[in-house]
Design a protein around this motif. Sequence first.
Motif, PDB file in Angstrom:
ATOM      1  N   ARG A   1      -8.366   0.696   4.140  1.00 14.78           N
ATOM      2  CA  ARG A   1      -8.744   1.242   5.038  1.00 14.78           C
ATOM      3  C   ARG A   1      -7.907   2.776   4.279  1.00 14.78           C
ATOM      4  N   CYS A   2      -7.401   2.444   3.519  1.00 18.18           N
ATOM      5  CA  CYS A   2      -6.431   3.838   4.128  1.00 18.18           C
ATOM      6  C   CYS A   2      -7.005   4.657   2.822  1.00 18.18           C
TER       7      CYS A   2
ATOM      8  N   ARG B   1       2.324  -1.655   3.991  1.00 17.84           N
ATOM      9  CA  ARG B   1       1.884  -2.599   4.391  1.00 17.84           C
ATOM     10  C   ARG B   1       1.507  -3.509   2.985  1.00 17.84           C
TER      11      ARG B   1
ATOM     12  N   CYS C   1       0.158   2.818   3.636  1.00 17.74           N
ATOM     13  CA  CYS C   1       0.685   2.653   4.989  1.00 17.74           C
ATOM     14  C   CYS C   1       2.130   1.753   4.914  1.00 17.74           C
TER      15      CYS C   1
ATOM     16  N   CYS D   1      -4.559   0.547   0.503  1.00 15.23           N
ATOM     17  CA  CYS D   1      -5.627  -0.858   0.867  1.00 15.23           C
ATOM     18  C   CYS D   1      -6.711   0.023   0.898  1.00 15.23           C
TER      19      CYS D   1
ATOM     20  N   CYS E   1       0.560  -0.812   0.212  1.00 17.31           N
ATOM     21  CA  CYS E   1      -0.088  -0.284   0.383  1.00 17.31           C
ATOM     22  C   CYS E   1       1.208   1.241   0.058  1.00 17.31           C
TER      23      CYS E   1
HETATM   24 ZN   LIG Z   1      -2.076   1.138   3.473  1.00 19.39          ZN
END
Ligand SMILES: [Zn+2]
Length: 1046
Positions: free
Chosen positions: A1007-1008, A995, A993, A1005, A990
């Motif tokens: 969430r981001c 990850r 973040c 991602c 991502c």
């Molecule tokens: Zn992320």
Amino acid sequence: MGVEYRHSSKTLWTPFAYFFPVWVKNFNEAEMKLFLIRLQLINRSKLETHVCRRFCTIPSKGGKIKYKDTLLLPKTKFPQKISPAHRKKHEESLAANLQFDHLYGFQRLWRQDCPEYILHDGPPYANGDVHIGHAVNKVLKDITNRYKLLRGFRVNYTPGWDCHGLPIELKALKDNMQSKSSSKEPLIIRKKAREVANESVNKQMNSFRRWGVMADWNNCYKTFDKKYIQMQLQSFYQLYKKNLVYRELKPVFWSPSSKTALAEAELEYNPRHESTSVLLSFRVCSDAATFTTEIGKALPKEYEKYSNSAVEVVVWTTTPWSIPSNAAVAYRENKMYSLLFYENTNENIQKFYIVASECLPRFQATTQIKFAVVSEFEGSYMGHFKYKHPWFEELSCPFLAADYVTMEKGTGLVHTAPAHGADDYVLGLKHKLPIECYINDEGNFDSRIKQLSGLNALTMGTSQVLKILESSKLHEEKYIHPYPYDWRTKKPVIVKTSMQWFMDTNKIKSLAVSELEQVGIHPNNVQHGMINQLVSRPYWCISRQRVWGVPIPVLYHKETGEPLVHKAVIDGLCVLVENSGNADGWWDVPVGTLIQNDELATQYEKGKDIFDIWLDSGISWNILGDKIADLYLEGVDQFTGWFQSSLLASVALRGKTPYKNICVHGFVVDDNGKKMSKSLGNVVDPKSITDGKPGDRHPLGSDVLRWWCATQGCSNSAKISISSSLLQSSDESVQKLRNTLRFLVSFCTQDYIDKLQIDDVSYDELMYIDQYMLSLLKKFQERVTQDYENYNYDKVMNRTLHFAATEVSSYYFTWIKDRLYCDFKESQSRKSCIYVLNEIYMTLTKVLAPVLPYLCEEVHSHYNQETESIFKSVWFDVDNQWENIPVASVMDLALDVRLTINQMVGDNNSKTLWAQILCNEKAFQTLQLLHPTNCSEVDKCTSELCDILQISGVDLKLSENKEFSIEPIGVGHSLEGYSVAIGKTEMFQCHRCLRYCCTEGNSMCTRCQSVLNSLSQPAAGISKDSPPGPEIPVPDPVKEEILLRS
Ligand SMILES: [Zn+2]
């Protein structure tokens, strides 16, 4: 970065909608469920799975924004490091801005209803600069006081100084000799000594304040204060009225050349002094036959004809002039002694000698006498006999056992003259031997022995004594050895008795011992030693023949020398002290002014003695009134010093102990274990530690000095080590803690906590990792509190350092950084960990504050802008709810997986790895609580288990067969019921973040993406040119400087 809230009035999330951002309304029900879980607004136990932390995707609003600007990175103005060059200034301005000096007065004023804690300060000697031993003592006391303050006590601590005594007087004399008007006048010396003491008090006080010691520095006690002197004079009168003081002869170092007694400090040892060494024989009162019978042996046949011959003990002495004062011969009980036969046929002499068996070879070599060993016997038999006094034949004297008899010199039989030696005197007191001194103040024999009258003891007197004792002399030689000289006249001194004042310790010893048995002593293994030392103390001489001290208020009859202790004299002197502020009047005014009785005034004169300074400091408990101190805290040497003098004086004057507890610390030694001394040149100046020393040492600041004191000074060892490397590592430890606190305060400030309504978060809402951290915190809180209570400040600090570096920085910070930096600002997941960070902050600052007040007050001023001192708060309450055994067992299994994986990771970046865990039923049920099963690949990347393992994603399966479906780069099995394989992840990183949790490359991602979308940035959008978000640092407690990316 603000989030806009808007009312919403429909659908199942209505009850929560008030708080939600507008974009939430786009969620479908499943997405909303996950969202609510994420916010922890629904109790997770009610949900089928509660571990997925991520959000569904929503369309990007476009626009330009840098990823890193969307992260919630640590933000604080609390400086990361204070460079050595600025330490002093920094700490001084902290002390001034945060009002260190007001704290003591504040708590005295505002805590009047709180229980009092009294730490009574043992007064340091007001002579010269402070040394490192002062730092250990004052800092340990201050740690105790500050800890008690945090525990809600009202601290009573009055620093004091011991201001009288010989070293100050000598300094005054030296200074006076250098000035033009050199004079030995008492008043001139006293004036100068007062200046010396005052100057030292001020200097030392400045150092103590620099170290952060909390006290009311305007109200200290000094033993030359007028109230203190008056109290001491009246205490002497009370002791006199109670019949607890008396006057008696005692041996002292006497300088015939200056006609005064000298203290040890006034002696110089001449290594080339020449004495006369002699071997003399004293005749035992029993003949050979009686002697051998008494020792349980028969006289061998060949000696039977000499059964009536004399038996003589052989003694060695280098002070033959003291023979007339002989009162006993000392021997060693458990050593063997030999009965020797000597025959001189030419002169028809046959006699027996006694010498210790170990000393025979030396005896023979010295005397060249041929003798035969008749018998050998144990020393204890010597106590059965008496001998004829070598000078006064009509007297018979005892043989006495004594530990000071050695076999290294002489014959193992020691001539004992109680008037002329300290050991001899103590033995004499014990056995009530006569204490006869025939030497006058000029060092000459007095008129009581006609043959010696007027002869100087060390010269003609010695020759004359030996001439008279010729017949019992076996050997004589010149003997070169170190011998005490008067430091001023450079002439030899002698040991002889003079009249001194004593406290009658025998009358109070048993009460003192029983009082002491009630006292808590730390470390407790030394209590027995202190009782022994108290019991074996033979006497307490409270008089000195000096001028810098409190005068012993006694008049002496001009003709008879009889002392007169009179209340009028003492009260009269107290009035003089009241008016002038000091006791100079004793040397100044005539007797008549004191006693106001003309008749007595003409008959009596004032004494010239002053009190022993151990009596000065031994009655310092008086400043507490009737209160008993909770603690006396001093160096281990005070068992024979201040602890004992205070106990004896308190028991004598008021029948009870002055303290409830005693805590001792050791003394400071250098790298090689050598005690610090000026002559060895290994002294460490505490100022060079705090403020630096050009060309030698960087300034480390007071907190580092205090850290060293806490970690080294408290370790139950008699020796406290100091070295550059220890100080360096103290500095590093303090810096590590500073880093940890800085990270905490960059998320926890009072304002932020209030804004996020962290106080409303309940324990049940916390995530597993967070609940687990609280269980570790609780254990930590209990242990450090226990260690503080036991004065184990070293353990407190070492435990805290380890906890902060490992559990907190290395584990917990790593696990939570992703949600802390990247999740929605006000999400439950962030609140959950900020709640815990706040608890860690509160605990660490309180645990560290007693030792590191500068650091903790500084960080606290960033936490709370109101700049309230941290010491105005109180200790944490341990929350029993935090001890969560189910959570701990879940985490234990996760940590076991972590360990198994870590062993396989090798050079790989763990975040690029995927793990497949095949479990038995139990392990599966447990790990499932931290990780979703039967979900998408994306969700497999976003669980608490992924945070703990710090890997890309986890495939958690219930499987008894151990067939992995990934291509493993490592496989591990555990007895805990699972096997794990790790391989390269197929997920993409991502951009925000970092990850590896995206199914497509060059993306973000879910969430981001959600977070970005939520940001109310007009025309926001991600610039393709903007750099990817920075790597979220994994804290390394050893070398980490927490990366603040704000
Ligand atoms: Zn992320």
